[in-house]
Scaffold this motif. Structure first.
Motif, PDB file in Angstrom:
ATOM      1  N   TYR A   4       0.861  -1.182   0.000  1.00  0.00           N
ATOM      2  CA  TYR A   4       0.000   0.000   0.000  1.00  0.00           C
ATOM      3  C   TYR A   4       0.897   1.230   0.000  1.00  0.00           C
ATOM      4  CZ  TYR A   4      -3.679  -3.328   1.137  1.00  0.00           C
ATOM      5  OH  TYR A   4      -4.559  -4.384   1.101  1.00  0.00           O
ATOM      6  N   TYR A   5       0.624   2.147  -0.941  1.00  0.00           N
ATOM      7  CA  TYR A   5       1.522   3.289  -1.109  1.00  0.00           C
ATOM      8  C   TYR A   5       0.757   4.579  -1.375  1.00  0.00           C
ATOM      9  CZ  TYR A   5       0.660   3.271  -6.169  1.00  0.00           C
ATOM     10  OH  TYR A   5       0.065   3.355  -7.402  1.00  0.00           O
ATOM     11  N   LEU A   6       1.411   5.676  -1.071  1.00  0.00           N
ATOM     12  CA  LEU A   6       0.992   7.014  -1.489  1.00  0.00           C
ATOM     13  C   LEU A   6       1.964   7.478  -2.562  1.00  0.00           C
ATOM     14  CD1 LEU A   6       0.178   8.983   1.802  1.00  0.00           C
ATOM     15  CD2 LEU A   6      -1.385   8.598  -0.091  1.00  0.00           C
ATOM     16  N   GLN A   7       1.460   8.067  -3.609  1.00  0.00           N
ATOM     17  CA  GLN A   7       2.321   8.494  -4.712  1.00  0.00           C
ATOM     18  C   GLN A   7       3.445   9.393  -4.210  1.00  0.00           C
ATOM     19  OE1 GLN A   7       1.042  11.567  -7.534  1.00  0.00           O
ATOM     20  NE2 GLN A   7       1.390  10.109  -9.188  1.00  0.00           N
ATOM     21  N   GLY A   8       4.677   9.008  -4.504  1.00  0.00           N
ATOM     22  CA  GLY A   8       5.837   9.811  -4.187  1.00  0.00           C
ATOM     23  C   GLY A   8       6.244   9.825  -2.723  1.00  0.00           C
ATOM     24  N   ALA A   9       5.550   9.084  -1.885  1.00  0.00           N
ATOM     25  CA  ALA A   9       5.854   9.064  -0.451  1.00  0.00           C
ATOM     26  C   ALA A   9       6.995   8.086  -0.165  1.00  0.00           C
ATOM     27  CB  ALA A   9       4.608   8.689   0.346  1.00  0.00           C
ATOM     28  N   CYS A  10       7.323   7.926   1.111  1.00  0.00           N
ATOM     29  CA  CYS A  10       8.448   7.072   1.480  1.00  0.00           C
ATOM     30  C   CYS A  10       8.218   5.611   1.102  1.00  0.00           C
ATOM     31  CB  CYS A  10       8.755   7.202   2.961  1.00  0.00           C
ATOM     32  SG  CYS A  10       7.440   6.598   4.042  1.00  0.00           S
ATOM     33  N   SER A  11       6.968   5.237   0.858  1.00  0.00           N
ATOM     34  CA  SER A  11       6.663   3.874   0.410  1.00  0.00           C
ATOM     35  C   SER A  11       7.288   3.568  -0.950  1.00  0.00           C
ATOM     36  CB  SER A  11       5.145   3.669   0.349  1.00  0.00           C
ATOM     37  OG  SER A  11       4.508   4.744  -0.326  1.00  0.00           O
ATOM     38  N   LEU A  12       7.696   4.595  -1.671  1.00  0.00           N
ATOM     39  CA  LEU A  12       8.369   4.387  -2.950  1.00  0.00           C
ATOM     40  C   LEU A  12       9.648   3.577  -2.761  1.00  0.00           C
ATOM     41  CD1 LEU A  12       8.638   4.964  -6.005  1.00  0.00           C
ATOM     42  CD2 LEU A  12       9.696   7.154  -5.412  1.00  0.00           C
ATOM     43  N   ALA A  13      10.304   3.728  -1.615  1.00  0.00           N
ATOM     44  CA  ALA A  13      11.507   2.941  -1.337  1.00  0.00           C
ATOM     45  C   ALA A  13      11.185   1.453  -1.298  1.00  0.00           C
ATOM     46  CB  ALA A  13      12.137   3.384  -0.016  1.00  0.00           C
ATOM     47  N   CYS A  14      10.029   1.112  -0.761  1.00  0.00           N
ATOM     48  CA  CYS A  14       9.599  -0.292  -0.715  1.00  0.00           C
ATOM     49  C   CYS A  14       9.292  -0.808  -2.113  1.00  0.00           C
ATOM     50  CB  CYS A  14       8.373  -0.443   0.185  1.00  0.00           C
ATOM     51  SG  CYS A  14       8.669   0.010   1.896  1.00  0.00           S
ATOM     52  N   ASP A  59      -0.123 -14.333   4.109  1.00  0.00           N
ATOM     53  CA  ASP A  59      -0.976 -14.914   5.145  1.00  0.00           C
ATOM     54  C   ASP A  59      -1.912 -13.887   5.785  1.00  0.00           C
ATOM     55  OD1 ASP A  59       0.716 -13.395   6.710  1.00  0.00           O
ATOM     56  OD2 ASP A  59       1.554 -15.077   7.844  1.00  0.00           O
ATOM     57  N   GLY A  60      -1.901 -12.645   5.242  1.00  0.00           N
ATOM     58  CA  GLY A  60      -2.789 -11.601   5.729  1.00  0.00           C
ATOM     59  C   GLY A  60      -2.195 -10.707   6.797  1.00  0.00           C
ATOM     60  N   GLU A  61      -1.042 -11.086   7.345  1.00  0.00           N
ATOM     61  CA  GLU A  61      -0.396 -10.239   8.344  1.00  0.00           C
ATOM     62  C   GLU A  61       0.153  -8.990   7.659  1.00  0.00           C
ATOM     63  OE1 GLU A  61       3.030 -10.587  11.831  1.00  0.00           O
ATOM     64  OE2 GLU A  61       2.166 -12.405  10.943  1.00  0.00           O
ATOM     65  N   VAL A  62       0.153  -7.870   8.384  1.00  0.00           N
ATOM     66  CA  VAL A  62       0.585  -6.600   7.804  1.00  0.00           C
ATOM     67  C   VAL A  62       1.814  -6.072   8.544  1.00  0.00           C
ATOM     68  CG1 VAL A  62      -0.053  -4.198   7.358  1.00  0.00           C
ATOM     69  CG2 VAL A  62      -1.738  -6.019   7.024  1.00  0.00           C
ATOM     70  N   LEU A  63       2.838  -5.748   7.768  1.00  0.00           N
ATOM     71  CA  LEU A  63       4.039  -5.110   8.312  1.00  0.00           C
ATOM     72  C   LEU A  63       3.988  -3.621   7.991  1.00  0.00           C
ATOM     73  CD1 LEU A  63       7.154  -7.294   7.397  1.00  0.00           C
ATOM     74  CD2 LEU A  63       6.304  -6.773   9.685  1.00  0.00           C
ATOM     75  N   THR A  64       4.386  -2.779   8.943  1.00  0.00           N
ATOM     76  CA  THR A  64       4.467  -1.343   8.712  1.00  0.00           C
ATOM     77  C   THR A  64       5.838  -0.841   9.154  1.00  0.00           C
ATOM     78  OG1 THR A  64       3.593  -0.759  10.899  1.00  0.00           O
ATOM     79  CG2 THR A  64       1.980  -1.096   9.134  1.00  0.00           C
ATOM     80  N   GLU A  65       6.124   0.415   8.818  1.00  0.00           N
ATOM     81  CA  GLU A  65       7.378   1.114   9.135  1.00  0.00           C
ATOM     82  C   GLU A  65       8.495   0.659   8.194  1.00  0.00           C
ATOM     83  OE1 GLU A  65       7.132   3.588  11.141  1.00  0.00           O
ATOM     84  OE2 GLU A  65       5.262   3.031  12.141  1.00  0.00           O
ATOM     85  N   ASN A  66       9.121   1.630   7.541  1.00  0.00           N
ATOM     86  CA  ASN A  66      10.209   1.319   6.610  1.00  0.00           C
ATOM     87  C   ASN A  66      11.343   0.553   7.274  1.00  0.00           C
ATOM     88  OD1 ASN A  66       9.732   2.079   3.895  1.00  0.00           O
ATOM     89  ND2 ASN A  66       9.841   4.236   4.456  1.00  0.00           N
ATOM     90  N   THR A  67      11.606   0.828   8.540  1.00  0.00           N
ATOM     91  CA  THR A  67      12.696   0.149   9.227  1.00  0.00           C
ATOM     92  C   THR A  67      12.443  -1.345   9.377  1.00  0.00           C
ATOM     93  OG1 THR A  67      11.706   0.844  11.328  1.00  0.00           O
ATOM     94  CG2 THR A  67      13.519   2.181  10.479  1.00  0.00           C
ATOM     95  N   ALA A  68      11.182  -1.766   9.268  1.00  0.00           N
ATOM     96  CA  ALA A  68      10.843  -3.190   9.310  1.00  0.00           C
ATOM     97  C   ALA A  68      10.574  -3.743   7.919  1.00  0.00           C
ATOM     98  CB  ALA A  68       9.621  -3.424  10.195  1.00  0.00           C
ATOM     99  N   VAL A  69       9.842  -2.966   7.112  1.00  0.00           N
ATOM    100  CA  VAL A  69       9.423  -3.459   5.797  1.00  0.00           C
ATOM    101  C   VAL A  69      10.612  -3.626   4.855  1.00  0.00           C
ATOM    102  CG1 VAL A  69       7.997  -2.989   3.767  1.00  0.00           C
ATOM    103  CG2 VAL A  69       7.117  -2.455   6.056  1.00  0.00           C
ATOM    104  N   TRP A  97      21.815   2.546   9.605  1.00  0.00           N
ATOM    105  CA  TRP A  97      21.505   3.511   8.551  1.00  0.00           C
ATOM    106  C   TRP A  97      20.003   3.738   8.426  1.00  0.00           C
ATOM    107  CZ3 TRP A  97      24.257   7.171   6.992  1.00  0.00           C
ATOM    108  CH2 TRP A  97      25.601   7.053   6.682  1.00  0.00           C
ATOM    109  N   LEU A  98      19.229   2.666   8.452  1.00  0.00           N
ATOM    110  CA  LEU A  98      17.776   2.813   8.325  1.00  0.00           C
ATOM    111  C   LEU A  98      17.203   3.625   9.478  1.00  0.00           C
ATOM    112  CD1 LEU A  98      16.753  -0.770   7.110  1.00  0.00           C
ATOM    113  CD2 LEU A  98      16.772   1.338   5.752  1.00  0.00           C
ATOM    114  N   GLY A  99      17.700   3.398  10.679  1.00  0.00           N
ATOM    115  CA  GLY A  99      17.247   4.178  11.824  1.00  0.00           C
ATOM    116  C   GLY A  99      17.600   5.644  11.687  1.00  0.00           C
ATOM    117  N   TYR A 100      18.805   5.910  11.191  1.00  0.00           N
ATOM    118  CA  TYR A 100      19.258   7.293  11.010  1.00  0.00           C
ATOM    119  C   TYR A 100      18.429   8.004   9.939  1.00  0.00           C
ATOM    120  CZ  TYR A 100      22.566  11.182  10.496  1.00  0.00           C
ATOM    121  OH  TYR A 100      23.148  12.423  10.450  1.00  0.00           O
TER     122      TYR A 100
END
Length: 202
Positions: A4-14, A59-69, A97-100
């Motif tokens: 799931y993404y927003l156009q141009g948002a940080c989800s683009l990295a995923c 399996d339907g589980e959802v991961l969030t946060e770039n540092t995890a995904v 690096w991801l945390g920073y």
């Protein structure tokens, strides 16, 4: 999997990382204004936090946060070398690096998107960004990417954050190594494909 993404948002990295990993997935846009999904559901039904990214696993589980995904995506295909092996010291450097990037760079950029934030506060954020980029510049040394010779999910994240700079009035010309890394990542086919998938200009 569903991203799931927003156009141009940080989800683009995923999205970039999923393409790099050669993963099978469906990219689902979230409406920026209404936070609705194409099927009419509210996005908070998927991610109660209300922001992206969210990666729905098979399996339907959802991961969030770039540092995890992002590390999860990297581990889908170790041969793509998007992250060092689990348990190695270099893997912890990637997490560092991801945390920073998430806590120090992304958060300061985020302030600049908010019209309600007063200009003096925005200037503080820009000064913070400059200090964070100075550290990245120094740490890069002669390396092409944050982790060395191999492109990693951290580079995808840094690229996306820096892609916001022009619209937010952030100048990175004082950091030639950071700028070169940005251009290097932008030239990758995965980035071109991800931007095209989100309907972003080249």
């Amino acid at each position: 999997m569903k991203l799931y993404y927003l156009q141009g948002a940080c989800s683009l990295a995923c999205l970039i990382s999923l393409i790099e990993a050669g993963a099978k997935f469906e990219a689902i846009p979230v409406d920026r204004k209404t936070r609705k999904l194409p099927d009419g559901r509210d996005y908070t039904e998927v991610n109660p936090k209300g922001y992206v990214p969210a990666l729905e696993l098979d399996d339907g589980e959802v991961l969030t946060e770039n540092t995890a995904v992002l590390p999860y995506i990297a581990d889908l295909n170790p041969s793509a070398k998007l992250a060092p092996p689990v348990g190695t010291r270099e893997r912890f450097r990637l997490q560092e690096w991801l945390g920073y990037l998430n806590g120090e760079l992304h958060k300061n950029f985020s302030l600049l998107f908010l019209p309600s934030v007063p200009e003096p506060m925005k200037q503080i954020a820009k000064d913070n960004i400059a200090r964070r980029l100075a550290l990245i510049e120094e740490r890069l040394g002669d390396k092409p990417y944050l982790m060395g010779e191999n492109f990693s999910v951290a580079d995808a994240y840094l690229y996306v954050i820096l892609s916001w700079r022009e619209r937010l009035g952030v100048d990175i010309s004082a950091f030639p190594k950071v700028t070169a890394l940005y251009e290097r990542v932008r030239a990758r086919p995965s980035v071109e494909a991800a931007r095209k998938a989100e309907g972003l200009s080249a």
